[in-house]
Write a protein that holds these residues in place. Structure first.
Motif, PDB file in Angstrom:
ATOM      1  N   VAL B 120       0.819  -1.221   0.000  1.00 27.73           N
ATOM      2  CA  VAL B 120       0.000   0.000   0.000  1.00 27.73           C
ATOM      3  C   VAL B 120       0.850   1.268   0.000  1.00 27.73           C
ATOM      4  O   VAL B 120       0.693   2.131  -0.855  1.00 27.73           O
ATOM      5  N   HIS B 125       0.318   6.524   5.991  1.00 31.45           N
ATOM      6  CA  HIS B 125      -0.703   6.365   4.944  1.00 31.45           C
ATOM      7  C   HIS B 125      -1.279   7.706   4.494  1.00 31.45           C
ATOM      8  O   HIS B 125      -1.578   7.899   3.310  1.00 31.45           O
ATOM      9  N   PRO B 128       2.157   9.457   2.338  1.00 32.52           N
ATOM     10  CA  PRO B 128       3.213   8.440   2.197  1.00 32.52           C
ATOM     11  C   PRO B 128       4.424   8.949   1.428  1.00 32.52           C
ATOM     12  O   PRO B 128       4.316   9.823   0.565  1.00 32.52           O
ATOM     13  N   ARG B 129       5.586   8.383   1.759  1.00 29.61           N
ATOM     14  CA  ARG B 129       6.791   8.657   0.948  1.00 29.61           C
ATOM     15  C   ARG B 129       6.675   7.957  -0.396  1.00 29.61           C
ATOM     16  O   ARG B 129       7.146   8.446  -1.406  1.00 29.61           O
ATOM     17  N   LEU B 130       6.052   6.791  -0.400  1.00 24.50           N
ATOM     18  CA  LEU B 130       5.816   6.080  -1.651  1.00 24.50           C
ATOM     19  C   LEU B 130       4.426   5.462  -1.602  1.00 24.50           C
ATOM     20  O   LEU B 130       4.104   4.699  -0.687  1.00 24.50           O
ATOM     21  N   ARG B 131       3.622   5.824  -2.587  1.00 30.59           N
ATOM     22  CA  ARG B 131       2.278   5.279  -2.665  1.00 30.59           C
ATOM     23  C   ARG B 131       2.314   4.040  -3.571  1.00 30.59           C
ATOM     24  O   ARG B 131       2.677   4.137  -4.737  1.00 30.59           O
ATOM     25  N   GLY B 132       1.984   2.902  -3.031  1.00 21.52           N
ATOM     26  CA  GLY B 132       1.967   1.653  -3.801  1.00 21.52           C
ATOM     27  C   GLY B 132       0.630   1.425  -4.462  1.00 21.52           C
ATOM     28  O   GLY B 132      -0.278   2.259  -4.386  1.00 21.52           O
ATOM     29  N   PRO B 133       0.491   0.287  -5.111  1.00 20.55           N
ATOM     30  CA  PRO B 133      -0.723   0.052  -5.901  1.00 20.55           C
ATOM     31  C   PRO B 133      -1.975  -0.240  -5.074  1.00 20.55           C
ATOM     32  O   PRO B 133      -3.076   0.097  -5.505  1.00 20.55           O
ATOM     33  N   GLY B 134      -1.798  -0.855  -3.902  1.00 17.65           N
ATOM     34  CA  GLY B 134      -2.981  -1.195  -3.108  1.00 17.65           C
ATOM     35  C   GLY B 134      -3.047  -2.675  -2.813  1.00 17.65           C
ATOM     36  O   GLY B 134      -2.102  -3.425  -3.069  1.00 17.65           O
ATOM     37  N   THR B 135      -4.190  -3.086  -2.294  1.00 16.25           N
ATOM     38  CA  THR B 135      -4.297  -4.381  -1.628  1.00 16.25           C
ATOM     39  C   THR B 135      -4.903  -5.460  -2.492  1.00 16.25           C
ATOM     40  O   THR B 135      -4.452  -6.588  -2.503  1.00 16.25           O
TER      41      THR B 135
END
Lengths: 296, 270, 296, 270
Positions: B120, B125, B128-135
């Motif tokens: 995530v 949250h 975020p420093r890095l926003r990922g794709p998700g769950t």
């Protein structure tokens, strides 16, 4: 490397999973895809005290009830359609010999989905019927109500064994249907053990050629029995029509228990299994059902 | 991380290591963008587990196999599948049912000492420093499968952290019996495969443990690239490299167009 | 008698249903079936303050976010897969410019099913994640717990408008998919208004010839827009591949807002609509995507 | 009940009467064993409602039309349908969703003054005098559709009772606002068609009312065959019989093999 999946077994091996007192689901829809070879096999084995959870059905639940195998049955719909009421179910329900757990479409759908989902119950709308009065365990007022829509809780349905009928399967256990799948896959997801009869076995390459017809993928099947005309006297969609003449014989024979016992002795309890049954129905009758001219 | 010269690609090795652990008749799920997972499942089917059953999570195709690694949800897989299921029917056994799947294979932005998964965000949250794709299915597959594999194509302190910044897939949670204490079914990660080695979880503490190191990898190198203390057995095994027969089957029956070597060579030095 | 169903409309007519501030669902899956012509049309119209509920997606939610049309977005999964993270979504989430409603598979599945069923909420298992912490309105501890399995309630999801892309439709409004249907039908059941783009229109007889491909029957569609290459730069399964080269251009152009605005001005906000977009992409590029050689 | 000589069969007349009330673009559902329902929907599609949408309740085929009346769930309908849906997907809009369907057409063992439906049993449920087939979708279709039609192929005091012995489909319940008071959505039965006439429900009391009587049927005959007091308007209309064009379309485009006249002739005298 190519080994057997071990899922294709003979009728006796498959039916050994069904014990007295179990809850048994039955798939199909009215006269479509009734797993009759499995039903006849259970009657020949003399299983007792079953609780049935049939999808809307006809001769499959009716024959098990008439053969004395059933203690209680859920009833969503058990009908012989244009041939009248289900005769043995009717007699047993009217006499009280079999307890009827009255259900409706939302009840079985919500209960099966909860069963498949490992949830304790499903939430369905309260539709103002008398079902909760006669089946209070099956329909409880929901403990949490929101907004203005009244809700009921229906307990999860998880049959011990489920009996299905498909048209063809491959050695891996993928079962293909040429017609509709009805509740069969949802029931298979909810059931603990799934036995499926099919009219024929085909190579896996045939299954792969029409993957969209695989309504019951192999992961949902524990045992497959290859039984040509295994849905007779119901129909196996796309392969053979229902046998109107035999169904009328069946209804006539169901006028009382003695007469129905004679039917069972002649067709089911003769020790000859499905080969004897097919002989008894006769080659010309079976052939006619496959020709497309016998449709109701 | 040094360049490790091999006669096989990293993607091929990870697929072989995963395939070896799969048993005949098991049920598995593969998500999108899962070339190594597809290869591992089809390699197991081609060798020792012919009745392994796997389904494309979003696409519903079961056991698509034709010797080419395609994205698991591609329409072309329908023509070589045994069944095609509709996702709204599949959600019952993906998102709710306990232990329907024997295993899933999951990657992550971060994993930690107890094999929790984060795809995530890195950092807080809300910002975020890095926003990922998700769950997507990760929460359910980690929570409900009998076991899962963690497959990491990088092994460094950015990916192996003391505690994931966001738990989107529960592993062994805070170790010990914490997972089942929280009401989750038995399960959690069983193996972690990376470019450096294979790791498992010590049965009592459920902390990550070195199982074997790949050829040429030292325990110091692994420690340098892992953001927490790994359990290390007295004697460290060497990973059994893919053998000639495994590579033969992989290249001639599973990945005939060479997707894995093209997409997953050994990583360059950091 | 044969009259128009009235469901086949032009892009502007279809998109008039989308108002500022609405909740907009998006179908497809990552690069598959992204309704890009509808997305580009919304951006050209300058809609604002949308709340997005995208199925796992890529360029569709990312472009709307990058164009400043979005106030908040649910995120189940927004990814560019092998091309990296979704660039505009990432920037907006990291800066806080767009609020992210974190969701997972069970959350969207349970919420959509509750929406389709007119139930206030769905029951899902508590899977031990941090989702309830960051999205407390989306995941509530269930008020009734049974047995040992902890449960969460997820509120019903009912998008005001849903955007889908299929491969072909007939004049009646039956939409056919050559690949998987993903969440599209479930989303259509939950949504209040459904707009679907298709690459081509075919006679009803063609649809009837392969009725099993009709994943969105006409009853679930309010408006259909015929837009060839309407899923570009994503793929339209069975018709054309995703455009890797253009996606890389897109990612490169997304390095900052100024650069992405230039991309939008060139490809989307040029006043020429889809015809101008196709011209800009170019005949050779589009043709190559249909030839089967451009697959990733 | 007297034999009513007609130039059309009872099944044809019921299909025509139902078809006339259907509007273009409406959504409907048809169960198994529903020849008259299938004919009515396809007749409406062939005449004034080309975009009427109907689905086979169990089979999932939408708008199967080829001029032959088959059981709605028959596999042969797939080849002439616009779509085939899977039942476990359809349950969401059949069993839960409010007002998805504009209408359903239902038969019954019994109906009553307020159009409640009973297909379960005559007499006490625990020990019924007659055990019927059961409820299946009736509860949901009566409860959730915008309206429903009651189609009775017999009209006598056994079928038209003061109060049904078992409510398996809620009509106007106990009349007035009782239905919405119970939390059900607006709806209930709109028309009742029988071999004797057409009936509707008075808007305030929601009690069944004579709308029109078929040719040759007297109000006394209807009263004699109805187990409760019908509301009777000052002037009783005559049912407009199927006209030549309706019968032409029905026989040449909908029921070319004559299923309706064969299965549903006018009933014999009681």
């Amino acid at each position: 490397m190519k080994t057997s999946s071990g899922k294709i077994v003979d009728l006796a091996t498959a039916l050994a999973a069904v014990k007295d007192g179990m809850t048994v689901g039955i798939g199909g829809w009215i006269f479509h895809g009734q797993p009759m070879a499995l039903i006849r096999g259970l009657i020949a084995r003399g299983v007792r005290d079953l609780t049935l959870v049939p999808a809307p059905g006809s001769v499959a639940p009716d024959m098990l009830i008439g053969a004395g195998c059933v203690k209680e049955t859920a009833c969503v719909f058990i009908s012989f359609e244009h041939l009248g009421l289900a005769p043995n179910f009717r007699r047993a329900a009217q006499s009280g010999a079999v307890k009827v757990l009255e259900m409706d479409g939302p009840g079985i759908a919500g209960g099966l989905r909860a069963g498949a989902c490992d949830l304790p119950y499903g939430l369905i709308p309260d539709l103002g019927t008398d079902l909760p009065k006669v089946n209070p365990n099956g329909y409880r007022k929901a403990r949490v109500q929101e907004g203005s829509r009244p809700l009921l809780e229906v307990p999860a349905i998880k049959p011990d064994v489920l009996l299905l009928h498909g048209q063809q399967a491959d050695e891996e256990g993928n079962v293909q249907y040429f017609g509709a799948g009805y509740f069969d896959l949802l029931m298979a997801q909810a059931a603990k053990h799934v036995i499926c009869s099919v009219d024929r076995i085909v190579p896996s390459s045939t299954v792969r050629q029409s993957a969209r017809l695989t309504k019951i993928p192999s992961a949902f099947v524990d045992a497959i029995v290859v039984t040509p005309f295994g849905a007779h006297p119901g129909c196996s969609p796309g392969l053979y029509d229902q046998d109107e003449a035999h169904l009328k014989t069946y209804v006539a024979a169901s006028r009382d228990q003695k007469s129905f016992d004679s039917y069972l002795d002649a067709f089911v309890r003769n020790g000859g299994g499905e080969p004897a049954y097919r002989d008894k129905i006769g080659a010309q009758a079976l052939a006619a059902l496959t020709s497309g001219g016998a449709a109701p | 991380m040094p360049v490790v010269p091999q006669s096989f690609a990293m993607g091929e090795m990870l697929a072989v290591l995963l395939a070896r652990d799969m048993a005949d008749g098991e049920k598995a799920i593969v998500g999108t963008n899962s070339d190594i997972q597809v290869a591992a499942c089809n390699l197991a089917r081609a060798r020792h587990a012919p009745h392994l059953w796997w389904v494309s999570g979003p696409g519903g195709m079961t056991n698509p196999t034709e010797g080419i690694i395609r994205p698991a949800a591609d329409a072309e897989n329908i023509a070589v599948a045994q069944a095609v299921m509709d996702l709204p029917l599949m959600i019952d056994f993906i998102d709710w049912q306990i232990h329907f799947f024997d295993f899933a294979i999951l990657g992550a932005l971060q994993t930690d000492r107890f094999g929790n998964i984060n795809t995530v965000c890195v950092g807080d949250h809300a910002k975020p420093r890095l926003r990922g794709p998700g769950t997507v299915g990760i929460s359910a597959l980690c929570g409900l499968s009998k076991r899962f594999y963690i497959m990491m194509t990088r092994h460094d302190r950015g990916a192996f952290v003391p505690k994931v910044d966001f738990v989107c897939g529960a592993g062994h949670m805070t170790g010990g019996s914490s997972r089942t204490d929280a009401g989750l079914p038995e399960g959690g990660p069983s193996l972690v495969v990376t470019p450096l080695g294979v790791f498992d979880f010590e049965p009592a503490s459920k902390a990550m443990r070195v199982r074997s190191l790949h050829e040429g990898v030292t325990i110091d190198e692994v420690r340098d690239n892992t953001g927490f203390d790994l359990l290390v057995p007295d004697k460290i095994e060497s990973t059994l490299a893919p053998d000639a027969e495994e590579l033969f089957v992989l290249r001639r029956a599973v990945d005939t167009t060479g997707v894995l070597p093209a997409k997953f060579p050994w990583p360059k030095a950091n």
